[in-house]
Write a protein that holds these residues in place. Structure first.
Motif, PDB file in Angstrom:
ATOM      1  N   SER B 323       0.777  -1.207   0.071  1.00  0.00           N
ATOM      2  CA  SER B 323      -0.049  -0.169   0.156  1.00  0.00           C
ATOM      3  C   SER B 323       1.005   1.223  -0.071  1.00  0.00           C
ATOM      4  CB  SER B 323      -1.082   0.179   1.154  1.00  0.00           C
ATOM      5  OG  SER B 323      -0.110   0.316   2.299  1.00  0.00           O
ATOM      6  N   LEU B 324       2.160   1.004   0.138  1.00  0.00           N
ATOM      7  CA  LEU B 324       2.933   2.376   0.181  1.00  0.00           C
ATOM      8  C   LEU B 324       3.681   2.759  -1.089  1.00  0.00           C
ATOM      9  CD1 LEU B 324       5.038   1.445   3.447  1.00  0.00           C
ATOM     10  CD2 LEU B 324       3.485   3.505   3.068  1.00  0.00           C
ATOM     11  N   VAL B 325       3.225   1.908  -2.235  1.00  0.00           N
ATOM     12  CA  VAL B 325       3.732   2.037  -3.400  1.00  0.00           C
ATOM     13  C   VAL B 325       2.716   2.056  -4.464  1.00  0.00           C
ATOM     14  CG1 VAL B 325       6.126   1.190  -2.939  1.00  0.00           C
ATOM     15  CG2 VAL B 325       4.249  -0.653  -3.913  1.00  0.00           C
ATOM     16  N   VAL B 326       1.445   2.305  -4.116  1.00  0.00           N
ATOM     17  CA  VAL B 326       0.285   2.489  -5.280  1.00  0.00           C
ATOM     18  C   VAL B 326      -0.353   3.706  -5.110  1.00  0.00           C
ATOM     19  CG1 VAL B 326      -0.213   0.153  -4.732  1.00  0.00           C
ATOM     20  CG2 VAL B 326      -1.538   1.552  -3.426  1.00  0.00           C
ATOM     21  N   TRP B 327       0.334   4.933  -4.439  1.00  0.00           N
ATOM     22  CA  TRP B 327      -0.634   6.105  -4.307  1.00  0.00           C
ATOM     23  C   TRP B 327      -0.672   6.764  -5.702  1.00  0.00           C
ATOM     24  CZ3 TRP B 327       4.818   5.988  -3.768  1.00  0.00           C
ATOM     25  CH2 TRP B 327       5.476   7.034  -4.407  1.00  0.00           C
ATOM     26  N   GLY B 328      -0.090   6.408  -6.721  1.00  0.00           N
ATOM     27  CA  GLY B 328      -0.185   7.102  -7.989  1.00  0.00           C
ATOM     28  C   GLY B 328      -1.275   6.658  -8.680  1.00  0.00           C
ATOM     29  N   HIS B 329      -2.294   5.696  -8.342  1.00  0.00           N
ATOM     30  CA  HIS B 329      -3.374   5.452  -8.899  1.00  0.00           C
ATOM     31  C   HIS B 329      -4.392   6.516  -8.398  1.00  0.00           C
ATOM     32  CE1 HIS B 329      -4.621   2.443  -5.263  1.00  0.00           C
ATOM     33  NE2 HIS B 329      -5.043   3.651  -5.065  1.00  0.00           N
ATOM     34  N   MET B 336       0.772  14.088 -14.239  1.00  0.00           N
ATOM     35  CA  MET B 336       2.219  13.629 -14.044  1.00  0.00           C
ATOM     36  C   MET B 336       2.552  12.747 -15.151  1.00  0.00           C
ATOM     37  SD  MET B 336       1.781  10.686 -11.511  1.00  0.00           S
ATOM     38  CE  MET B 336       0.565   9.103 -11.888  1.00  0.00           C
ATOM     39  N   ASP B 337       3.637  12.431 -15.494  1.00  0.00           N
ATOM     40  CA  ASP B 337       4.314  11.832 -16.423  1.00  0.00           C
ATOM     41  C   ASP B 337       3.241  10.760 -16.783  1.00  0.00           C
ATOM     42  OD1 ASP B 337       5.653  10.064 -18.486  1.00  0.00           O
ATOM     43  OD2 ASP B 337       7.571  11.090 -17.867  1.00  0.00           O
ATOM     44  N   PRO B 338       2.728  10.248 -17.769  1.00  0.00           N
ATOM     45  CA  PRO B 338       1.919   9.173 -17.999  1.00  0.00           C
ATOM     46  C   PRO B 338       2.444   7.920 -17.697  1.00  0.00           C
ATOM     47  CG  PRO B 338       1.676  10.436 -19.904  1.00  0.00           C
ATOM     48  CD  PRO B 338       2.610  11.406 -18.918  1.00  0.00           C
ATOM     49  N   THR B 339       3.709   7.831 -17.968  1.00  0.00           N
ATOM     50  CA  THR B 339       4.334   6.390 -17.836  1.00  0.00           C
ATOM     51  C   THR B 339       4.263   5.759 -16.634  1.00  0.00           C
ATOM     52  OG1 THR B 339       6.407   7.623 -18.105  1.00  0.00           O
ATOM     53  CG2 THR B 339       5.788   6.566 -20.042  1.00  0.00           C
ATOM     54  N   PHE B 340       4.373   6.789 -15.458  1.00  0.00           N
ATOM     55  CA  PHE B 340       4.026   6.163 -14.171  1.00  0.00           C
ATOM     56  C   PHE B 340       2.712   5.268 -14.041  1.00  0.00           C
ATOM     57  CE2 PHE B 340       6.356  10.163 -12.507  1.00  0.00           C
ATOM     58  CZ  PHE B 340       7.432   9.150 -12.045  1.00  0.00           C
ATOM     59  N   GLY B 341       1.633   5.599 -14.936  1.00  0.00           N
ATOM     60  CA  GLY B 341       0.671   4.787 -15.322  1.00  0.00           C
ATOM     61  C   GLY B 341       0.936   3.283 -15.156  1.00  0.00           C
TER      62      GLY B 341
END
Ligand code: HEM
Ligand SMILES: [Cu+2]
Ligand SMILES: [Cu+2]
Lengths: 274, 588
Positions: B323-329, B336-341
C-alpha cells in the motif's frame, strides 16, 4: 435462513440491476472504443468473481447455519487450496491488466501526424488556441497575460502571430483527424473531460499536460471540467463540435488570429482611456 | 505447529519485559477524565469520534438533499455545498474512522488481547487523546470563523484551496491545516504506543503468530500510519506556509481572475504526491483493523477457527507493504508523467491478490462452520458483501486505462464509499455489538441490533450500488448541480431522488443504534464475562468490565492460538488461550 435469503437477494439484485439499468456509458464518439472494450472485459471477469464468491457465501450461510447439535469442522489451513486460489486470482488479474496496459500504451503515445491544439482553463471557462498557417503554436507563459493577451501567448515568438484564438468556449474539430490537445491552466487545476470521447486529463498551472483522440462522429458534445476548481466548477462548460472537413474550414476561416485579437483589444482599451 | 506432550509452562518463554508499576489514580479527575488507563482513553476516543461522525452524517444529508432537490433548501448554495462535502469527507476518513479504529479499538483491545496491563506509555497515551480532542475542536471551530470552513474538497488540492474561488480560502483552510497537524501529532503518540505495546508487552506465550488478527490488523495499520502521516504533515506545513508566508512550494505563477499573484515556480502535483502518499495507505489504515476485527467476529460466531491464519497474517503484512507504493493510482489523470501509469497499475492490481485471498479465507471460514446469526455476525457478513463489491470496483479504477473515463465521476464516489465508508462502518458496528458486553458487562438488545443491521446494510447498498451507474454514465463528482446537460437523461434525476431518500432513511436508523447503546447500559441483560464463548484473551479477564491493570494479581500465560474452536477431542467447544493444554492437544 433469513440472512442467506437476504444476501442472495442483494447479490442477485445487483445483477438484475446491472442488466436492467438504463444508466450506462454514452455512445463512444472517438477512437477510444478500446477503453470500452477493456471495461467490458473487466465487467465479465469481475462479475463472474462477484457471483462465484457471493453465491458460495449464500450457500455456506444456508447450509452451515446453526442447528441444535451441529458442530463446526476444525481445519486450520489447506495449503493446496490456498495455492490454487492464489493462482486463479493472479491469472484473472493478469488477464485484466495486460490489455489495459496495451491500451494505456496507445493512450500515452499520440500519433506523429496529430494536429496540436491547445485548451486553456481559467476559473470558470474554456478557451482554445489553434495553429495558423504555419501549423505551429507559439510559446506561452501565464506571466505574459495582460488585458490584450488573455492566454499568455508569447508575442515575441514569430510562430504566435497567426495562432487562432477562440475564447467563446466552442471548439470545432474535423472528423476523423487525430488531435493532440495541449492542456494549460492559468489559475487552478481543471480537467478536460468529454464523456463521449472517454479521454480526460488534468490541466495543471505551471506545466503543459496533454491528451489525444480522434473524433469519429460528427456532432455536438459538452466539455465539462472534471477537477474540482472552486465555486463555479459545474458551470465550467465548453462545447466540442465535430465538423465535416468543409464545415471545419468555414469555421476556421472565421476565427481571429492572435495578432488580430490583440490589435482589436488594444483599440478598445485606447477608446476606453480617451 | 508440533505435536507435543505438554507440561504446562515448560514451553512458555519468560516475559520480555518485567512487570512494571502502573499509574494509580487517586481522584475522580484522574480516573475518568485525565485517565491514563487505555480502556478509559479508548472510550474517550470512541465517544469523540462518534460525536463528530454524527456531524459528518448530517452533512451528508445536506449534500444529498442538494443533489436530489437542487435549490429546494434555500441556505444550501455552492459554498455551503462544498464546505459540507469537504467537512463530511475529512471528518469521516480522519476524525471518525481513523480515530475510532486505532484510538478506540486499538486502545481497548491491544492490551487486553495481548495480555498486557496497559499501554507501555500511559501518559503519552493520555496526551494523544487530548491532542486529538483539540484537533477536533479546532476543526469544528472553523464553522465560526469568517468565511466558514474550507470548501476545498477533502483532498485540499492547491492552488484552489488557498485561492479566492474556493469557500473558506481565508481562514477555514488555516483551521483545517492546523487541525490536521495537531491530529497527526496526537496520532503519532498513540501510534508509537500501539506498536511498542504489541512488540514489547505481550504476555508469556503470546508469540506473534498467536496474536488475534485484530491485533495484527491494528498493529500493521499503526505502523503504516507512522510511515504515511508524515507525508500529510509536511504537505500541511508547506501549504500553510504558501498561504501565510508567501512561499511557493505548491504554487506556480498564477493569474487569478485577471490579477497576477506573487507566486512562482511551485508544483501543484508535488502536493498530490504527498497527499496520496498518505492518502492511499490511509485507506488501509482504516481497512486493516476492520479486516482483523471481522476475522475474529466471524471465527467466534461461526464457532470455527479462522481459515488459513498464517496466510491471513502474511496477507495483512503484504497489503501493508504494497500500500506504500500504489498512491499514484489516484493521479492517473493528474498530468504527472503518464508513463508512471504502467508502474502504479501493476502495483495496484498486485495488491488485489492478497486482498482477494483474505475474502476467500473469510468465506472459507464459514464452510462447514456452525453459524450463529448474532448481530455482530450479521454486521461481519454485511462487511463481506460490501467489501467484495467495493474491492471489485477497485479493479476498474486501478487498471489505469479503465480509470480514465471513470475517474472523478460518481463511480469513484460509489467505489470508495463501499470499500472504505460502508464496509468499515459495518465492522465498527459489529465490533461494538461484539465487545459491548466486555466493556459494560451487559448485552445490547439483539432485536434492535438486527433491525439496525438490515436497514443499514440494505439501505447503504441501495445508496451506493446504483451510484456506480451514474458515474458510468459520466456524471462528475463534486458537482453541486448538474445543470442542463444533454447526455444526462431525466431518469438519472429520479435515481438521485431515490438515493437521497435511502440516505435519509439509513441516517435516521442510526438513532436506533444510539438508543440501544445508551439504553442497554442500565437495562441490558447482564452478560457475564464471556457471553460469546470466545477463546481470545480479552474474554478471560478476572473481572468484567476489566479492572485497572486488567488481570488482577497475575498476568495470563498463553498456551495456544486464539482460534481453538470446535477442536476435535476437546470436551468444550472452545479452548481459551490461557487454558493449560489438554492431553493430546495439537498445539498451534
Ligand atoms: C450513509 C452515509 C453516507 C452518505 C449518504 C454519503 C454521501 C456522500 C456524498 C453524496 C458525497 C459527495 C459526492 C460528490 O462529490 O458528489 C460524499 C463524499 C465523500 N464521502 Fe460520504 N457518505 C456517507 C458516509 C461516508 C463515510 C462513512 C465515509 C468514510 C470514508 C465517507 C467519505 C466520503 C469522502 C472521503 C467524500 C469525498 C469528499 C470530497 O469529495 O472531498 N462518506 N459522501
Ligand atoms: Cu472544475
Ligand atoms: Cu488509493
Amino acid at each position: 435462513m433469513f440472512a442467506a435469503v437476504m444476501i442472495l437477494l442483494v447479490v442477485s439484485g445487483s445483477f438484475v440491476f446491472h442488466f436492467m439499468s438504463p444508466w450506462r456509458a454514452t455512445p463512444v464518439a472517438s477512437n477510444w472504443g478500446s477503453i470500452d472494450e477493456t471495461m467490458a472485459l473487466t465487467f465479465i471477469i469481475t462479475g463472474a468473481g462477484f457471483l462465484a464468491v457471493g453465491l458460495f457465501l449464500v450457500y455456506c450461510l444456508w447450509r452451515f447455519r446453526h442447528k441444535p447439535g451441529s458442530k463446526a469442522d476444525y481445519e486450520p489451513e489447506n495449503a493446496r487450496l490456498e495455492l490454487i486460489l492464489t493462482f486463479i486470482t493472479t491469472l484473472a488479474v493478469v488477464i485484466l491488466l495486460a490489455p489495459g496496459l496495451l491500451v494505456w500504451g496507445q493512450f500515452v503515445t499520440p500519433p506523429e501526424n496529430a494536429t496540436q491544439i491547445e485548451a486553456v482553463g481559467v476559473q470558470w471557462s474554456w478557451s482554445f488556441r489553434l495553429p495558423g498557417a504555419d501549423y505551429q503554436l507559439g510559446t506561452s507563459d501565464v506571466r505574459m497575460i495582460d488585458a490584450t493577451n488573455s492566454l499568455g501567448v508569447n508575442p515575441s515568438d514569430p510562430r504566435s502571430a497567426d495562432d487562432l484564438i477562440v475564447t467563446d468556449g466552442e471548439l470545432h474539430l474535423p472528423v476523423n483527424k487525430a488531435v493532440k490537445v495541449l492542456l494549460r491552466s492559468v489559475d487552478v487545476l481543471h480537467d478536460f473531460y468529454i464523456p463521449q470521447v472517454r479521454a480526460k486529463m488534468d490541466l495543471v498551472p505551471g506545466i503543459v499536460s496533454y491528451l489525444w483522440f480522434t473524433p469519429t462522429n460528427i456532432g455536438e458534445y459538452e466539455i465539462l471540467c472534471a477537477a474540482y476548481c472552486g465555486n463555479g466548477h459545474p458551470q465550467m462548460r465548453g462545447k466540442l463540435i465535430v465538423d465535416s472537413d468543409e464545415d471545419y474550414e468555414k469555421w476556421l476561416h472565421a476565427q481571429q488570429t492572435f495578432e488580430q485579437t490583440r490589435k482589436a483589444q488594444q483599440k478598445t482599451i485606447k477608446v476606453g482611456v480617451n | 505447529m508440533s505435536d507435543i506432550t505438554i507440561k504446562p509452562d515448560e514451553q512458555v518463554p519468560p516475559a520480555e519485559v518485567p512487570e512494571m508499576e502502573l499509574f494509580h489514580s487517586h481522584s475522580w479527575w484522574t480516573t475518568y477524565v485525565f485517565s491514563q488507563d487505555a480502556k478509559v482513553i479508548a472510550i474517550q476516543y470512541a465517544a469523540t469520534a462518534i460525536s463528530i461522525g454524527v456531524l459528518a452524517l448530517i452533512l451528508s444529508w445536506i449534500i444529498r438533499i442538494q443533489l436530489a432537490f437542487p435549490g429546494a433548501v434555500s441556505f444550501i448554495d455552492s459554498q455551503v455545498y462544498y464546505q459540507s462535502v469537504t467537512m463530511h469527507g475529512m471528518i469521516m476518513v480522519v476524525y471518525m474512522l481513523t480515530a475510532i479504529l486505532l484510538g478506540g479499538f486499538g486502545n481497548y483491545l491491544i492490551p487486553l488481547m495481548v495480555g498486557a496491563r496497559d499501554m507501555v506509555f500511559p501518559f503519552v497515551n493520555m496526551l494523544s487523546y487530548w491532542i486529538y480532542l483539540l484537533a477536533t475542536l479546532v476543526l469544528a471551530t472553523s464553522y465560526l470563523v469568517p468565511g466558514g470552513p474550507t470548501g476545498a474538497g477533502w483532498t485540499l488540492y492547491p492552488p484552489q484551496s488557498i485561492l479566492t474561488g474556493t469557500p473558506g480560502y481565508d481562514y477555514g483552510i488555516i483551521m483545517m491545516l492546523v487541525s490536521l497537524i495537531l491530529f497527526i501529532v496526537g496520532f503519532t503518540m498513540g501510534g508509537l504506543n500501539y506498536v511498542v505495546t504489541v512488540l514489547q508487552a505481550r504476555a508469556r506465550g503470546m508469540t506473534l503468530m498467536r496474536m488475534p488478527l485484530t491485533v495484527w490488523g491494528i498493529f500493521t495499520a499503526a505502523v503504516l500510519a507512522l510511515l504515511a502521516f508524515p507525508g500529510l504533515f509536511v504537505a500541511c506545513v508547506m501549504l500553510l506556509l504558501d498561504r501565510l508566508a508567501g512561499t511557493s512550494f505548491f504554487m506556480p505563477a498564477i493569474v487569478e481572475f485577471g490579477e497576477h499573484k506573487n507566486y512562482n515556480g511551485g508544483s501543484p502535483i508535488l502536493f498530490q504526491h504527498l497527499f496520496w502518499f498518505f492518502g492511499h495507505p490511509e485507506v488501509y489504515i482504516v481497512a486493516l483493523p476492520a479486516f482483523g476485527v471481522v476475522s475474529d467476529i466471524i471465527s467466534v460466531h461461526a464457532r470455527k477457527n479462522i481459515f488459513g491464519y498464517r496466510m491471513m497474517v502474511w496477507a495483512i503484512v503484504a497489503i501493508g507493504v504494497l500500500s506504500l507504493v500504489v498512491w499514484g493510482h489516484h493521479m492517473y489523470v493528474s498530468g504527472m508523467d503518464p508513463t508512471f501509469g504502467f508502474f502504479f497499475a501493476i502495483t495496484t492490481l498486485a495488491i488485489a491478490v492478497p486482498t482477494a485471498l483474505k475474502v476467500y479465507n473469510w468465506v472459507l471460514t464459514l464452510w462447514r462452520a456452525d453459524i450463529h446469526f448474532t448481530t455482530p455476525m450479521l454486521f461481519a457478513l454485511g462487511f463481506l458483501v460490501t467489501f467484495l463489491n467495493g474491492g471489485i470496483t477497485g479493479l476498474y479504477l486501478g487498471n489505469v486505462i479503465v480509470d480514465v473515463p471513470l475517474s472523478a465521476t460518481l463511480f469513484v464516489v460509489a467505489h470508495f464509499h463501499m470499500v472504505m465508508g460502508i464496509a468499515p462502518v459495518l465492522v465498527i458496528f459489529g465490533a461494538i455489538y461484539h465487545w459491548y458486553p466486555k466493556i459494560t458487562g451487559r448485552m445490547m438488545n439483539e432485536t434492535l441490533g438486527k433491525i439496525h443491521f438490515w436497514i443499514t446494510f440494505v439501505g447503504a447498498y441501495a445508496i451506493f450500488f446504483p451510484m456506480h451507474y451514474l458515474g458510468l454514465l459520466g456524471i462528475p463528482r463534486r458537482f453541486y448541480e448538474m445543470g442542463q446537460t444533454a447526455f444526462v437523461p431525466d431518469s438519472a434525476h429520479t435515481l438521485n431522488i431515490f438515493i437521497t431518500v435511502m440516505a435519509l432513511v439509513v441516517g435516521f436508523v442510526q438513532f436506533i443504534f444510539f438508543y440501544n447503546l445508551f439504553h442497554s447500559l442500565k437495562n441490558g441483560k447482564p452478560s457475564g464475562g464471556n457471553p460469546w464463548r470466545a477463546a481470545s484473551l480479552e474474554w478471560q479477564t478476572p473481572e468484567t468490565p476489566p479492572g485497572h491493570g486488567n488481570w488482577g494479581e497475575t498476568l495470563p500465560v498463553v498456551y495456544r492460538w486464539p482460534y481453538a474452536y470446535s477442536v476435535p477431542g476437546a470436551n468444550q467447544d472452545y479452548l481459551p488461550q490461557n487454558m493449560p493444554p489438554i492431553k493430546g492437544e495439537h498445539i498451534i
